[in-house]
Design an enzyme around this catalytic site. Structure first.
Site, PDB file in Angstrom:
ATOM      1  N   HIS A  13      45.009  53.952  37.849  1.00 61.20           N
ATOM      2  CA  HIS A  13      44.103  52.941  37.462  1.00 61.20           C
ATOM      3  C   HIS A  13      44.907  51.727  37.055  1.00 61.20           C
ATOM      4  CE1 HIS A  13      40.325  51.495  35.606  1.00 61.20           C
ATOM      5  NE2 HIS A  13      41.092  50.580  35.507  1.00 61.20           N
ATOM      6  N   HIS A  15      45.366  47.060  37.415  1.00 62.73           N
ATOM      7  CA  HIS A  15      45.099  45.771  37.748  1.00 62.73           C
ATOM      8  C   HIS A  15      46.168  44.969  38.006  1.00 62.73           C
ATOM      9  CE1 HIS A  15      40.851  46.530  36.127  1.00 62.73           C
ATOM     10  NE2 HIS A  15      41.479  47.297  35.379  1.00 62.73           N
ATOM     11  N   ARG A  17      45.942  42.038  39.725  1.00 65.17           N
ATOM     12  CA  ARG A  17      45.275  40.729  39.787  1.00 65.17           C
ATOM     13  C   ARG A  17      45.800  40.129  41.150  1.00 65.17           C
ATOM     14  NH1 ARG A  17      42.024  41.962  35.928  1.00 65.17           N
ATOM     15  NH2 ARG A  17      42.953  41.738  33.788  1.00 65.17           N
ATOM     16  N   ASN A  41      38.576  44.395  40.998  1.00 67.19           N
ATOM     17  CA  ASN A  41      37.674  43.203  40.305  1.00 67.19           C
ATOM     18  C   ASN A  41      38.584  41.860  40.228  1.00 67.19           C
ATOM     19  OD1 ASN A  41      39.678  44.292  38.404  1.00 67.19           O
ATOM     20  ND2 ASN A  41      38.548  43.524  36.507  1.00 67.19           N
ATOM     21  N   LYS A  98      35.212  51.734  43.332  1.00 67.51           N
ATOM     22  CA  LYS A  98      34.817  51.501  42.054  1.00 67.51           C
ATOM     23  C   LYS A  98      33.415  51.001  41.641  1.00 67.51           C
ATOM     24  CE  LYS A  98      36.210  50.962  37.626  1.00 67.51           C
ATOM     25  NZ  LYS A  98      37.273  50.014  36.862  1.00 67.51           N
ATOM     26  N   HIS A 135      33.546  52.954  35.761  1.00 66.22           N
ATOM     27  CA  HIS A 135      33.760  52.391  34.669  1.00 66.22           C
ATOM     28  C   HIS A 135      32.456  52.560  33.721  1.00 66.22           C
ATOM     29  CE1 HIS A 135      34.919  49.054  31.541  1.00 66.22           C
ATOM     30  NE2 HIS A 135      33.847  49.361  31.366  1.00 66.22           N
ATOM     31  N   HIS A 173      39.552  55.458  32.179  1.00 64.26           N
ATOM     32  CA  HIS A 173      39.978  55.155  30.775  1.00 64.26           C
ATOM     33  C   HIS A 173      38.945  55.754  29.841  1.00 64.26           C
ATOM     34  CE1 HIS A 173      37.182  52.063  31.994  1.00 64.26           C
ATOM     35  NE2 HIS A 173      38.108  51.295  32.670  1.00 64.26           N
ATOM     36  N   LEU A 218      38.601  47.146  27.155  1.00 66.27           N
ATOM     37  CA  LEU A 218      37.097  47.840  27.385  1.00 66.27           C
ATOM     38  C   LEU A 218      37.471  48.986  28.171  1.00 66.27           C
ATOM     39  CD1 LEU A 218      34.871  44.796  27.859  1.00 66.27           C
ATOM     40  CD2 LEU A 218      34.970  46.295  25.928  1.00 66.27           C
ATOM     41  N   ASP A 246      45.387  51.538  33.186  1.00 68.26           N
ATOM     42  CA  ASP A 246      44.540  50.192  33.010  1.00 68.26           C
ATOM     43  C   ASP A 246      45.108  48.923  32.639  1.00 68.26           C
ATOM     44  OD1 ASP A 246      42.049  49.045  33.105  1.00 68.26           O
ATOM     45  OD2 ASP A 246      41.496  49.370  31.112  1.00 68.26           O
ATOM     46  N   HIS A 250      46.244  39.185  30.902  1.00 69.02           N
ATOM     47  CA  HIS A 250      45.439  38.163  30.859  1.00 69.02           C
ATOM     48  C   HIS A 250      46.598  37.208  30.269  1.00 69.02           C
ATOM     49  CE1 HIS A 250      41.441  39.591  31.626  1.00 69.02           C
ATOM     50  NE2 HIS A 250      41.763  40.754  30.907  1.00 69.02           N
ATOM     51  N   ALA A 262      39.266  40.819  27.455  1.00 66.76           N
ATOM     52  CA  ALA A 262      39.756  42.350  27.338  1.00 66.76           C
ATOM     53  C   ALA A 262      40.738  42.975  28.401  1.00 66.76           C
ATOM     54  CB  ALA A 262      38.384  43.370  27.540  1.00 66.76           C
TER      55      ALA A 262
HETATM   56  C1  NCD Z   1      39.948  45.072  32.721  1.00 68.57           C
HETATM   57  C2  NCD Z   1      40.478  43.832  33.136  1.00 68.57           C
HETATM   58  O1  NCD Z   1      40.850  42.964  32.478  1.00 68.57           O
HETATM   59  O2  NCD Z   1      40.534  43.483  34.615  1.00 68.57           O
HETATM   60  N1  NCD Z   1      39.812  45.048  31.274  1.00 68.57           N
HETATM   61  C3  NCD Z   1      39.820  45.891  30.435  1.00 68.57           C
HETATM   62  O3  NCD Z   1      39.675  45.619  29.177  1.00 68.57           O
HETATM   63  N2  NCD Z   1      40.282  47.148  30.666  1.00 68.57           N
HETATM   64  C4  NCD Z   1      39.014  45.686  33.195  1.00 68.57           C
HETATM   65  C5  NCD Z   1      38.431  46.970  33.084  1.00 68.57           C
HETATM   66  O4  NCD Z   1      39.064  47.958  33.497  1.00 68.57           O
HETATM   67  O5  NCD Z   1      37.282  47.192  32.225  1.00 68.57           O
HETATM   68 ZN    ZN Z   2      40.478  48.959  34.550  1.00 64.07          ZN
END
Ligand code: NCD
Ligand code: ZN
Length: 343
Positions: A13, A15, A17, A41, A98, A135, A173, A218, A246, A250, A262
């Site tokens: 899992h 991200h 970007r 996402n 997802k 999620h 998560h 989150l 996860d 950001h 988050a």
């Molecule tokens: C994730 C994100 O920033 O894309 N944020 C997070 O707090 N985990 C999205 C997600 O997995 O919920």
């Molecule tokens: Zn995530």
């Protein structure tokens, strides 16, 4: 123990970007992981096989020269996803999709608004062997943020798992004892990923003595009893619990803000943080199963053949990482000590 060598791990899992940020996130994941399940996402999200293949190509452009890191890009389920889209994606090598309840987290506004309408899609997934990654939080305004995972399990997950017994489901998560218990007692087709932050921290760490925006993710960190249940789950060595960072970067200004985003960016030291956790649990012998075997086995993919070595040596997570156009990311555990280092 001064050194441990394990089969190269995977991240189930992450991200990564898009665009310029991939220059940072792809090498950071590839340094330790052979494969990453890449979350869809983006804005706009990864809706079909074509989007996924194009995104995969952008990721691969940023892969370090000597690496054979494989991004496993996932599909983002919406109210408009069709069984045909699932079958087409599966035929192109996409292994998972997802489910974001609409509004649950970062870039989830296009998520599913009525899970009961997803039957044809879930049936197609069960049929062709595509995994459902969830999620697991309800988004109802009346439900307290700390109860959203538990309520999701009761309201939706119990029913999904009961109705689609051949569908492989990963509750992503997990953050509560309720989730750990649910997964432990469910069929062999149900598993969960666990992040470093939910194993290391609880909501006191987030909120006592000042609010720590870099611990905000989150599903939100829960009370200590839940953290202890998650730690016990991974220390048990059960194959239903495996690694999913996860890792979710950001920009600094978006985290340190009156309305902060988050997500915790842990990729620069993820496997080392997990090694610290397993050492604290006196369960270092369970790290390899969690990080390198159980996820691959659950996905029905081969285990990796390469290895990595971790050395017991103190270092610090960088306090800031500069990315494209002088943007700054403050990583998870910024400036703090880590006990293991990747050789
Ligand atoms: C994730 C994100 O920033 O894309 N944020 C997070 O707090 N985990 C999205 C997600 O997995 O919920
Ligand atoms: Zn995530």
């Amino acid at each position: 123990m001064k050194e441990i060598t394990i089969t190269m791990p995977d991240d189930w899992h992450a991200h990564l970007r898009d665009d310029a940020v991939l220059k940072e996130t792809v090498p950071a994941s590839a340094r330790q992981f052979a494969r990453s399940i890449v979350m869809p996402n983006l804005t706009p999200p990864v809706l079909n096989a074509k989007d996924a293949k194009e995104y995969e190509a952008r990721i691969l452009e940023n892969r370090p020269a000597n690496s054979d890191f494989r991004p496993l890009v996932t599909l983002y389920l919406t109210n408009s996803t069709t069984p045909e889209m699932i079958r087409e994606a599966k035929s192109q090598g996409i292994v998972a999709a997802k489910l974001y309840p609409a509004g649950a987290t970062t870039n989830s506004n296009n998520g599913v608004t009525d899970i009961s309408l997803m039957s044809p899609v879930f049936e197609a997934m069960a049929d062709c062997g595509m995994l459902l990654l969830i999620h697991g939080e309800v988004t109802d305004g009346e439900i307290d943020i700390f109860d959203r995972e538990k309520v999701f399990i009761e309201r939706y997950l119990v029913g999904i798992v009961e109705k689609y017994q051949n569908l492989k489901v990963v509750l992503e998560h997990i953050t509560t004892k309720d989730a750990a218990d649910f997964v432990k007692d469910a069929s062999a087709n149900v598993a969960a990923t666990l992040t470093p932050q939910h194993l290391m921290l609880n909501r006191n760490d987030l909120l006592v003595g000042g609010i720590r925006p870099h611990y905000y993710c989150l599903p939100i960190l829960k009370r200590n009893t839940h953290q202890q249940a998650l730690r016990a789950a991974v220390a048990s060595g059960s194959p239903k619990f495996f690694l999913g960072t996860d890792s979710a970067p950001h920009m600094k200004g978006q985290k340190e803000s009156a309305c902060g985003c988050a997500g915790c960016y842990s990729a620069p030291a993820a496997i080392e943080l997990y090694a610290d956790i397993f050492e604290e649990l006196d369960a270092l012998d369970k790290l390899e199963g969690f990080a390198s075997f159980y996820g691959a086995d659950f996905y029905g993919l081969p285990r990796n053949s390469k290895t990595i070595t971790l050395i017991k040596e103190k270092w610090k997570m960088p306090s800031e990482i500069t990315v494209a156009n002088d943007n700054v990311i403050v990583p998870f555990w910024a400036g703090q000590e880590i006990g293991w280092r990747l050789k």
